[in-house]
Write an enzyme that holds these catalytic residues in place. Structure first.
Site, mmCIF file in Angstrom:
data_model
loop_
_atom_site.group_PDB
_atom_site.id
_atom_site.type_symbol
_atom_site.label_atom_id
_atom_site.label_comp_id
_atom_site.label_asym_id
_atom_site.label_seq_id
_atom_site.Cartn_x
_atom_site.Cartn_y
_atom_site.Cartn_z
ATOM 1 N N LYS A 42 0.888 -1.136 0.033
ATOM 2 C CA LYS A 42 0.041 0.088 0.028
ATOM 3 C C LYS A 42 0.851 1.214 0.154
ATOM 4 C CE LYS A 42 -4.557 -0.722 2.398
ATOM 5 N NZ LYS A 42 -5.209 -0.483 3.545
ATOM 6 N N LEU B 279 -17.624 9.353 7.476
ATOM 7 C CA LEU B 279 -17.547 9.521 6.044
ATOM 8 C C LEU B 279 -18.296 8.222 5.660
ATOM 9 C CD1 LEU B 279 -14.851 7.469 5.386
ATOM 10 C CD2 LEU B 279 -13.897 9.380 6.293
ATOM 11 N N LYS C 42 -20.622 8.621 17.798
ATOM 12 C CA LYS C 42 -20.524 8.081 16.664
ATOM 13 C C LYS C 42 -21.377 6.863 16.581
ATOM 14 C CE LYS C 42 -18.652 5.899 13.182
ATOM 15 N NZ LYS C 42 -17.920 6.276 12.059
ATOM 16 N N ASN D 294 -24.545 6.417 13.731
ATOM 17 C CA ASN D 294 -24.493 5.302 12.808
ATOM 18 C C ASN D 294 -25.593 4.546 13.230
ATOM 19 O OD1 ASN D 294 -22.413 5.810 11.170
ATOM 20 N ND2 ASN D 294 -21.187 4.321 11.719
ATOM 21 N N GLY E 40 -25.606 -2.643 4.486
ATOM 22 C CA GLY E 40 -24.410 -3.642 4.556
ATOM 23 C C GLY E 40 -23.067 -2.588 4.715
ATOM 24 N N CYS F 228 -19.572 -0.352 8.277
ATOM 25 C CA CYS F 228 -19.964 0.556 9.517
ATOM 26 C C CYS F 228 -21.353 0.007 10.146
ATOM 27 C CB CYS F 228 -20.006 2.010 9.513
ATOM 28 S SG CYS F 228 -18.127 2.540 8.962
ATOM 29 N N LYS G 8 -22.934 -1.045 -1.784
ATOM 30 C CA LYS G 8 -23.630 -0.046 -2.475
ATOM 31 C C LYS G 8 -22.738 0.292 -3.635
ATOM 32 C CE LYS G 8 -21.448 3.618 -0.082
ATOM 33 N NZ LYS G 8 -21.687 4.968 0.716
HETATM 34 C C1 UDX Z 1 -11.644 0.890 10.037
HETATM 35 C C2 UDX Z 1 -12.902 0.579 10.561
HETATM 36 O O1 UDX Z 1 -13.656 -0.368 9.484
HETATM 37 C C3 UDX Z 1 -13.809 1.432 11.121
HETATM 38 O O2 UDX Z 1 -14.980 1.456 11.653
HETATM 39 C C4 UDX Z 1 -12.897 2.478 11.986
HETATM 40 O O3 UDX Z 1 -13.692 3.590 12.217
HETATM 41 C C5 UDX Z 1 -11.596 2.829 11.173
HETATM 42 O O4 UDX Z 1 -11.118 1.688 10.828
HETATM 43 P P1 UDX Z 1 -10.600 1.243 7.499
HETATM 44 O O5 UDX Z 1 -10.069 2.474 7.224
HETATM 45 O O6 UDX Z 1 -11.790 0.843 6.218
HETATM 46 O O7 UDX Z 1 -11.814 1.607 8.643
HETATM 47 O O8 UDX Z 1 -10.084 0.000 7.929
HETATM 48 P P2 UDX Z 1 -9.098 -0.961 6.995
HETATM 49 O O9 UDX Z 1 -9.409 -0.817 5.708
HETATM 50 O O10 UDX Z 1 -9.069 -2.051 7.901
HETATM 51 O O11 UDX Z 1 -7.714 -0.237 7.166
HETATM 52 C C6 UDX Z 1 -6.835 -0.012 8.307
HETATM 53 C C7 UDX Z 1 -5.495 0.217 7.902
HETATM 54 O O12 UDX Z 1 -4.616 0.144 9.089
HETATM 55 C C8 UDX Z 1 -4.779 -0.802 6.893
HETATM 56 O O13 UDX Z 1 -4.187 -0.566 5.903
HETATM 57 C C9 UDX Z 1 -4.010 -1.894 7.712
HETATM 58 O O14 UDX Z 1 -2.733 -2.278 6.869
HETATM 59 C C10 UDX Z 1 -3.383 -0.689 8.812
HETATM 60 N N1 UDX Z 1 -2.833 -1.200 10.090
HETATM 61 C C11 UDX Z 1 -3.389 -2.081 10.610
HETATM 62 C C12 UDX Z 1 -1.579 -0.440 10.449
HETATM 63 O O15 UDX Z 1 -0.999 0.235 9.826
HETATM 64 N N2 UDX Z 1 -1.080 -1.006 11.522
HETATM 65 C C13 UDX Z 1 -1.781 -1.966 12.300
HETATM 66 O O16 UDX Z 1 -0.997 -2.179 13.507
HETATM 67 C C14 UDX Z 1 -2.911 -2.371 11.926
HETATM 68 C C1 UDX Z 2 -22.154 4.876 6.641
HETATM 69 C C2 UDX Z 2 -22.597 6.069 7.012
HETATM 70 O O1 UDX Z 2 -23.363 6.739 6.005
HETATM 71 C C3 UDX Z 2 -21.519 6.881 7.813
HETATM 72 O O2 UDX Z 2 -21.625 8.323 7.945
HETATM 73 C C4 UDX Z 2 -20.647 6.429 8.467
HETATM 74 O O3 UDX Z 2 -19.149 6.939 8.913
HETATM 75 C C5 UDX Z 2 -20.133 4.899 8.037
HETATM 76 O O4 UDX Z 2 -21.273 4.053 7.649
HETATM 77 P P1 UDX Z 2 -21.406 3.676 4.340
HETATM 78 O O5 UDX Z 2 -21.498 2.468 5.062
HETATM 79 O O6 UDX Z 2 -20.158 3.881 3.648
HETATM 80 O O7 UDX Z 2 -21.510 5.101 5.328
HETATM 81 O O8 UDX Z 2 -22.587 3.977 3.380
HETATM 82 P P2 UDX Z 2 -24.158 4.237 3.461
HETATM 83 O O9 UDX Z 2 -24.251 5.381 2.118
HETATM 84 O O10 UDX Z 2 -24.296 5.086 4.526
HETATM 85 O O11 UDX Z 2 -24.838 2.975 3.065
HETATM 86 C C6 UDX Z 2 -25.030 1.964 4.194
HETATM 87 C C7 UDX Z 2 -25.865 0.704 3.684
HETATM 88 O O12 UDX Z 2 -27.044 1.320 3.935
HETATM 89 C C8 UDX Z 2 -25.748 0.297 2.278
HETATM 90 O O13 UDX Z 2 -25.710 -0.903 2.251
HETATM 91 C C9 UDX Z 2 -26.874 1.208 1.524
HETATM 92 O O14 UDX Z 2 -27.294 0.388 0.654
HETATM 93 C C10 UDX Z 2 -27.809 0.971 2.490
HETATM 94 N N1 UDX Z 2 -28.908 2.104 2.774
HETATM 95 C C11 UDX Z 2 -28.634 3.496 2.840
HETATM 96 C C12 UDX Z 2 -30.387 1.516 2.473
HETATM 97 O O15 UDX Z 2 -30.536 0.589 2.299
HETATM 98 N N2 UDX Z 2 -31.285 2.505 2.205
HETATM 99 C C13 UDX Z 2 -30.912 3.914 2.332
HETATM 100 O O16 UDX Z 2 -32.048 4.645 2.425
HETATM 101 C C14 UDX Z 2 -29.632 4.484 2.666
#
Ligand code: UDX
Ligand code: UDX
Length: 474
Positions: A57, A184, A235, A239, A288, A291, A351
């Site tokens: 990465k 986000l 938070k 959510n 899905g 979060c 989504k």
């Molecule tokens: C995640 C969670 O899903 C979310 O709910 C939370 O709020 C923030 O972290 P995301 O950013 O999508 O969100 O996580 P992920 O894609 O798993 O990224 C984490 C990154 O941290 C990875 O790139 C991983 O390699 C890195 N990591 C993990 C480190 O650099 N050090 C570590 O010890 C563990």
């Molecule tokens: C969500 C929150 O929006 C964001 O604020 C938080 O930080 C992380 O979780 P995300 O999971 O990226 O973000 O997607 P979002 O667009 O919120 O959709 C989540 C799920 O809900 C999707 O599977 C979507 O299809 C579903 N959804 C959303 C519905 O089924 N109906 C709706 O009206 C809106």
């Protein structure tokens, strides 16, 4: 990148800011949360070092490539290249940082609780590295009370007097921890950060509060300053409220079907009331993503741990579990068997606008269909690569048993639909929405469509002689 165009940003947020006193910021973790935060902090004028343990990465980012599919992110990486550093060397990043953001994952454990081991690893690395006072900001979603523990953990691991590298002790280093949850959504993560409705900061001291206000001043957004525990709860409560709203509308949709009402009309009528609002009222095949499923289960778990039953959130979780396989169950009632049938699956990601498959309805439905012997032809504009890792392409020829189905990935919706006996729509991608009702009739062997996203009008499908089942509509 001579002509940079942004898809989601307002003109005023597109321009990088130069500020008089930029801070030295390190961001641990370059997933959706960490990378987007880091790049946006640089865009607003700070000097940011993004740290990750994943060498692949980091190498990609050093070449200007974003390791995640997120609109406007690569453009911002390019624009702010001078203020961004990517490294696997956490020591280099942390030792002189004014502020260290933690954005590593907090994946769900089998019991629904959040796995905090990545946060702990980073906290320990910070303690063992820092050479001056700094503020550690937890951005990852963590159970209420975690920030207190992180602060204690860091204090426990700061080098003691007499130890070889006791720079921390010699200089009487103070490390404070603050909570700063993100809101986000994938696909609009950059906009959600730069044009956030609000910035939540949770601190326990004036110094920490002032530092975080300085971090966010260049964003010119409303700041809500509360205690650490309240910030952590905001938070989850936000959510889970949205998840609840979706499960509520899905629950009502299911009832609409039984009583002959139309959920889209119902939602439209409800949405005009500004107390309800018209957002997040789309009934469908369940929520899905990374979060909502995780955060509802985590809050349910936290409540249980505290001897309380959070009945509303629990109900949202239960409705969602059933909702994800609702259409499959409907199809089972309509068909004798899936064995030997060509099943078109349109959309795999949770989504549109992301290649993320976490908790996507497709992951529940595809194994069920395969188990029933379906020959799946799956289409998704960006999700196939990830999906294929879990469900490698198979063919009937390779598998002599009749009980197991097969899966093949195709590049166009038309290929998936050609001669299909049944079609499931799981994601409302634009590429899928452009397919007209008449196309289903023309391409499929039997025009039988189960639409989990209510893409089409019931009347139009009827006019085109498509047998059409959707959510909450007759
Ligand atoms: C995640 C969670 O899903 C979310 O709910 C939370 O709020 C923030 O972290 P995301 O950013 O999508 O969100 O996580 P992920 O894609 O798993 O990224 C984490 C990154 O941290 C990875 O790139 C991983 O390699 C890195 N990591 C993990 C480190 O650099 N050090 C570590 O010890 C563990
Ligand atoms: C969500 C929150 O929006 C964001 O604020 C938080 O930080 C992380 O979780 P995300 O999971 O990226 O973000 O997607 P979002 O667009 O919120 O959709 C989540 C799920 O809900 C999707 O599977 C979507 O299809 C579903 N959804 C959303 C519905 O089924 N109906 C709706 O009206 C809106």
């Amino acid at each position: 990148m001579d002509n940079i165009t942004f898809k989601t940003l307002a003109p005023e947020t597109q321009i990088p800011k130069t500020i008089p006193y930029p801070l030295n910021i390190a961001v641990a973790g370059t997933g959706y949360v960490g990378l987007v935060s880091g790049v946006c902090l640089a865009h607003r004028g700070h000097h940011v070092t993004c740290v990750d343990i994943n060498v692949k990465k980091i190498t990609m980012m050093q070449q200007g490539i974003s390791p995640i599919y997120e609109q406007d992110l690569e453009e911002l990486m390019f624009l702010n290249n001078d203020r961004l550093t990517y490294t696997t060397d956490y020591k280099l990043a942390y030792k002189n940082a004014d502020v260290i953001f933690i954005g590593v994952g907090t994946p769900e454990q089998p019991d629904g609780s959040a796995n905090l081991s990545y946060i702990a690893t980073v906290a320990r690395q910070i303690a063992e590295t820092v050479e001056k006072n700094c503020l550690v900001v937890v951005k990852s979603t963590v159970p209420v009370g975690t920030n207190d523990k992180v602060e204690q953990f860091i204090k426990d691991f700061l080098p003691r007097n007499g130890e070889k590298n006791n720079i921390a002790d010699q200089n009487n280093i103070e490390v404070e921890v603050a909570s700063n949850p993100e809101f986000l959504a994938q696909g609009t993560a950059v906009r959600d950060t730069l044009e956030a409705a609000r910035i939540i900061i949770g601190t326990e001291s004036k110094t920490a509060e002032e530092t975080l206000i300085n971090v966010y001043k260049p964003f010119s957004l409303p700041i809500v300053s509360v205690s650490r525990r309240s910030a952590e709860m905001i938070k989850y409560a936000s959510n889970d409220f949205l998840a609840l709203k979706i499960s509520y509308i899905n629950d009502i949709a299911n009832l609409c079907e039984l009583v002959g009402a139309d959920i889209q009309d119902v939602a439209k009528g409800m949405g005009y009331d500004t107390r309800i609002g018209n957002k997040f009222l789309n009934a469908g095949i369940g929520y899905g993503g990374s979060c909502f499923p995780k955060d509802t289960k985590a809050l349910d778990y936290l409540a249980k741990q505290n001897g309380y039953e959070l009945r509303t959130v629990k109900a949202a979780i239960e409705v969602n579990i059933d909702q994800k396989i609702l259409l499959y169950k409907k199809a089972c009632q309509r068909l004798i068997t899936f064995s030997g049938l060509k099943v078109a699956v349109l959309g795999l990601t949770f989504k549109p606008g992301t290649d993320d498959l976490r908790e996507a309805p497709s992951l529940e439905n595809v194994p069920l269909l395969l188990g029933q012997g379906a020959d799946i032809y799956a289409y998704d504009p960006v999700g196939i690569e990830n999906f294929q890792r879990r469900f490698p392409e198979t063919s009937k020829e390779c598998d002599s048993s009749n009980s197991k189905g097969s899966i093949k990935y195709v590049k166009t919706v038309e290929e998936a639909l050609l001669d299909a006996n049944v079609c499931f729509i799981f994601t409302e991608w634009e590429e899928i929405k452009t397919i007209q009702p008449a196309d289903y009739k023309k391409l499929m062997h039997t025009a039988l469509v189960y639409d989990g996203r209510n893409i089409y009008s019931v009347e139009n499908m009827k006019e085109s002689s498509v047998e059409y089942y959707s959510i909450g509509r007759k």
